[in-house]
Design a protein around this motif. Structure first.
Motif, mmCIF file in Angstrom:
data_model
loop_
_atom_site.group_PDB
_atom_site.id
_atom_site.type_symbol
_atom_site.label_atom_id
_atom_site.label_comp_id
_atom_site.label_asym_id
_atom_site.label_seq_id
_atom_site.Cartn_x
_atom_site.Cartn_y
_atom_site.Cartn_z
ATOM 1 N N HIS B 47 0.984 -0.876 0.012
ATOM 2 C CA HIS B 47 -0.076 0.075 0.020
ATOM 3 C C HIS B 47 0.901 1.222 0.120
ATOM 4 O O HIS B 47 0.625 2.361 -0.717
ATOM 5 N N VAL B 50 2.472 1.577 -3.497
ATOM 6 C CA VAL B 50 1.571 2.300 -4.767
ATOM 7 C C VAL B 50 0.811 3.698 -4.335
ATOM 8 O O VAL B 50 0.184 3.997 -5.128
ATOM 9 N N GLY B 51 1.172 4.187 -3.197
ATOM 10 C CA GLY B 51 0.605 5.290 -2.848
ATOM 11 C C GLY B 51 -0.917 5.210 -2.150
ATOM 12 O O GLY B 51 -1.513 6.298 -1.948
ATOM 13 N N LEU B 52 -1.179 4.123 -1.795
ATOM 14 C CA LEU B 52 -2.419 4.187 -1.245
ATOM 15 C C LEU B 52 -2.390 4.277 0.362
ATOM 16 O O LEU B 52 -3.272 4.788 1.133
ATOM 17 N N VAL B 53 -1.247 4.497 1.195
ATOM 18 C CA VAL B 53 -0.933 4.545 2.236
ATOM 19 C C VAL B 53 0.375 5.565 2.486
ATOM 20 O O VAL B 53 1.106 5.170 1.680
ATOM 21 N N ARG B 54 0.200 6.515 3.015
ATOM 22 C CA ARG B 54 1.367 7.415 3.277
ATOM 23 C C ARG B 54 2.374 6.959 4.307
ATOM 24 O O ARG B 54 1.950 6.703 5.489
ATOM 25 N N LEU B 69 2.663 11.503 -4.811
ATOM 26 C CA LEU B 69 1.106 11.498 -5.458
ATOM 27 C C LEU B 69 0.976 12.495 -6.410
ATOM 28 O O LEU B 69 -0.180 12.639 -7.239
ATOM 29 N N ASN B 70 1.590 13.780 -6.061
ATOM 30 C CA ASN B 70 1.338 14.724 -7.119
ATOM 31 C C ASN B 70 2.014 14.659 -8.270
ATOM 32 O O ASN B 70 1.804 16.019 -8.920
ATOM 33 N N PRO B 72 2.428 11.845 -10.630
ATOM 34 C CA PRO B 72 2.286 10.587 -10.510
ATOM 35 C C PRO B 72 2.838 9.849 -11.955
ATOM 36 O O PRO B 72 2.153 8.761 -12.385
ATOM 37 N N LYS B 75 3.736 6.147 -11.860
ATOM 38 C CA LYS B 75 2.228 4.961 -11.835
ATOM 39 C C LYS B 75 2.047 4.518 -13.436
ATOM 40 O O LYS B 75 1.592 3.425 -13.579
ATOM 41 N N PHE B 76 2.731 5.141 -14.502
ATOM 42 C CA PHE B 76 2.325 4.365 -15.717
ATOM 43 C C PHE B 76 3.416 3.200 -15.469
ATOM 44 O O PHE B 76 3.018 2.298 -16.395
ATOM 45 N N TYR B 80 -0.624 -2.976 -10.323
ATOM 46 C CA TYR B 80 -0.998 -3.288 -9.095
ATOM 47 C C TYR B 80 -2.371 -4.185 -8.987
ATOM 48 O O TYR B 80 -3.399 -3.667 -9.132
ATOM 49 N N ASP B 83 -5.405 -6.406 -2.472
ATOM 50 C CA ASP B 83 -6.257 -7.140 -1.748
ATOM 51 C C ASP B 83 -7.781 -7.106 -1.927
ATOM 52 O O ASP B 83 -8.524 -7.885 -1.641
#
Lengths: 214, 298
Positions: B47, B50-54, B69-70, B72, B75-76, B80, B83
């Motif tokens: 997490h 992939v940036g879901l959690v800091r 996250l700013n 991104p 992310k290309f 991912y 769960d």
């Protein structure tokens, strides 16, 4: 950001069209009335219920969006904008109706009352965002305090709005004074000021979230 | 060439759990199996990546770019499978893929369609009507169709039937053929990862207790049995030791070292056998000995 908004509008098109139709209907009924307050009340209440029903449901998709190659700030803006698109469209529609088909001077009170409701709606929508972003993986130590403050703020916003829209002082409606053409157009000005400030605050808080899992 | 990903001193703290400080990286061309029991921090690590959690502190880079996250663009490069699979529930699988495709210039509709066919996924069905396994398949296609350079897979085959699971493994093998991609694969289904992984990292209570090449692990770890009259023996590199009378059975993390010691002690009739990755993982994660000490030896 626009692709995301477009997708959201497509996905929830029935809700958006339904809401837009209802608001416009209510606003058309307001035009030309001497006391348009009750229609505004109805519109604001329906909007409140609509937001409450859909907000947390739609928030689940934040997890999906966070994985996309979109800057978090744009994602945060799209998220707030989505809720206000209908609302802004309704104001635009109402304003155009006043300008095109009715005497603007006669309906100025209605229009200004609408902008008062608009400020209320912007606040009403922004506060759950703040609440959600701060309490879900946000600043842990202030979680309970934030929750309490936001509930109090939501109540205050509604009480204040209700008082301004329906209250009487010395037998005169408050709106008649507040929204008098002779006075400064407080609510339209507030509207213009509130939108960027609240949007910016929403985006800032969103980008500082500790978690986008929920 | 930059690492596919690299963590430096990654820390994430929850009221009842602390992850890290973690230091981990992965070279392109390799598959890293991330193994650990439930609640060890595998998903939290992913997490954060992939940036879901800091994360509370530390740095994370993907192909040399910070996972900001700013900004991104990184992310290309990632695909991912998490769960939990989130989709537009009232849209079909196909429409969900079309939605995602518009964000990735490298998206291949042809690859997505072929993979759906291979995995036997009915793309016309609404996401909410898909079974758990089919939702996982849709998530897998969504993660692979833009040809990411780094695949981050968090228990990706959970809910898949054995046929789809084998098919998915084959797809991953094919993807790795060009030698430029990397896979960070978290699972507790060890036979799955033992086929695919080049390296393994074992996570226990938020800490990496061992990171090693899979071949080295299966080569060094052995079960050794022998008879010896003394019962006060302390062996080097032994993580588990049982004896009944004079019959010993030990599990060594470096069987050559243990064998040398046994030879010096004059122990005869020594027999040793290889362990499966599954058996080794159980030994490591059971923590019968201070496995943290193994890291320096491995």
């Amino acid at each position: 950001m626009w692709r995301l908004l477009k997708a959201e509008l497509r996905y929830r098109k029935l809700f958006f069209i339904g809401w837009l139709f209802l608001v416009m209907l209510l606003m058309l009924m307001v035009v030309g009335r001497s006391d348009p307050g009750k229609y505004h009340s109805l519109a604001v209440m329906i909007f409140g219920v609509w937001i409450s029903l859909n907000f947390f449901w739609d928030e689940k998709r934040i997890r999906l969006y966070t994985l996309l190659p979109i800057p978090a700030a744009k994602l945060g803006l799209a998220r707030v904008l989505k809720w206000h698109l209908v609302h802004f469209s309704a104001i635009l529609f109402f304003s155009s109706q006043l300008l095109l088909k009715h005497d603007m001077a006669q309906n100025l009170e209605s229009w200004r009352l609408l902008t008062l409701s608009s400020v209320t709606l912007i606040l009403f929508v922004s506060l759950p965002f703040f609440y959600h972003d701060i309490t879900h993986g946000g600043i842990k130590s202030y979680r309970d305090l934030t929750r309490a403050l936001i509930i109090v703020c939501e109540i205050l916003v509604f009480v204040l709005w209700f008082f301004l829209a329906h209250g009487h002082v010395d037998g005169h409606r408050i709106t008649a004074w507040l929204l008098s053409p002779k006075e400064l157009p407080i609510f339209p000005i507030l509207n213009v000021l509130f939108v960027p400030v609240l949007f910016h605050a929403s985006v800032i808080i969103f980008t500082r979230r500790q978690s986008y899992l929920k | 060439m930059p690492h596919a990903f690299e963590f430096k001193n990654l820390v994430k703290t929850y009221p009842d759990f602390k992850l890290g400080p973690l230091n981990l990286d992965l070279t392109p061309g390799l598959v890293l199996g991330f193994v650990g029991p439930n609640g060890s921090g595998k998903s939290t690590t992913m997490h954060c990546l992939v940036g879901l959690v800091r994360a509370d502190s530390g740095s994370m880079e993907i192909f040399g770019r910070e996972n900001d996250l700013n900004k991104p663009a990184w992310k290309f490069d990632i695909g991912y499978v998490g769960d939990i699979h989130v989709f537009y529930e009232n849209w079909s699988g196909e429409k969900n893929l079309q939605f995602l495709a518009q964000f990735y210039p490298s998206w291949s509709h042809e690859f997505a369609a072929k993979l759906a066919k291979r995995l036997d996924l009915p793309l016309q069905k609404k996401a909410k009507e898909l079974s758990t396994g089919n939702r996982a398949k849709l998530a897998i296609i969504a993660a692979l169709a833009h040809a990411p350079k780094l695949l981050i897979l968090d228990e990706p085959t959970a809910g898949l039937d054995p046929v789809a699971r084998a098919e998915f493994q084959d797809v991953l093998f094919e993807l790795m053929a060009d030698g430029e991609r990397a896979i960070f694969y978290s699972t507790h289904i060890l036979p799955e990862i033992s086929r695919l992984a080049d390296e393994l990292a074992f996570l226990q209570s938020g800490q990496i207790v061992l990171r090693t090449a899979k071949d080295e692990l299966t080569e060094k770890w052995r079960k050794i049995t022998f008879r010896f009259s003394r019962n006060d023996l302390q062996f080097e590199s032994v993580v588990s030791q049982q004896h009944e009378g004079n019959d010993y059975q030990v599990i060594s993390s470096d069987f050559e070292v243990t064998m040398r010691q046994l030879h010096e002690l004059g122990v005869e009739n020594v027999q040793h056998s290889r362990l499966s990755v599954d058996e080794i993982a159980v030994q490591i994660l059971k923590g019968e000995k201070n496995v943290a000490a193994l890291e320096s030896r491995a």
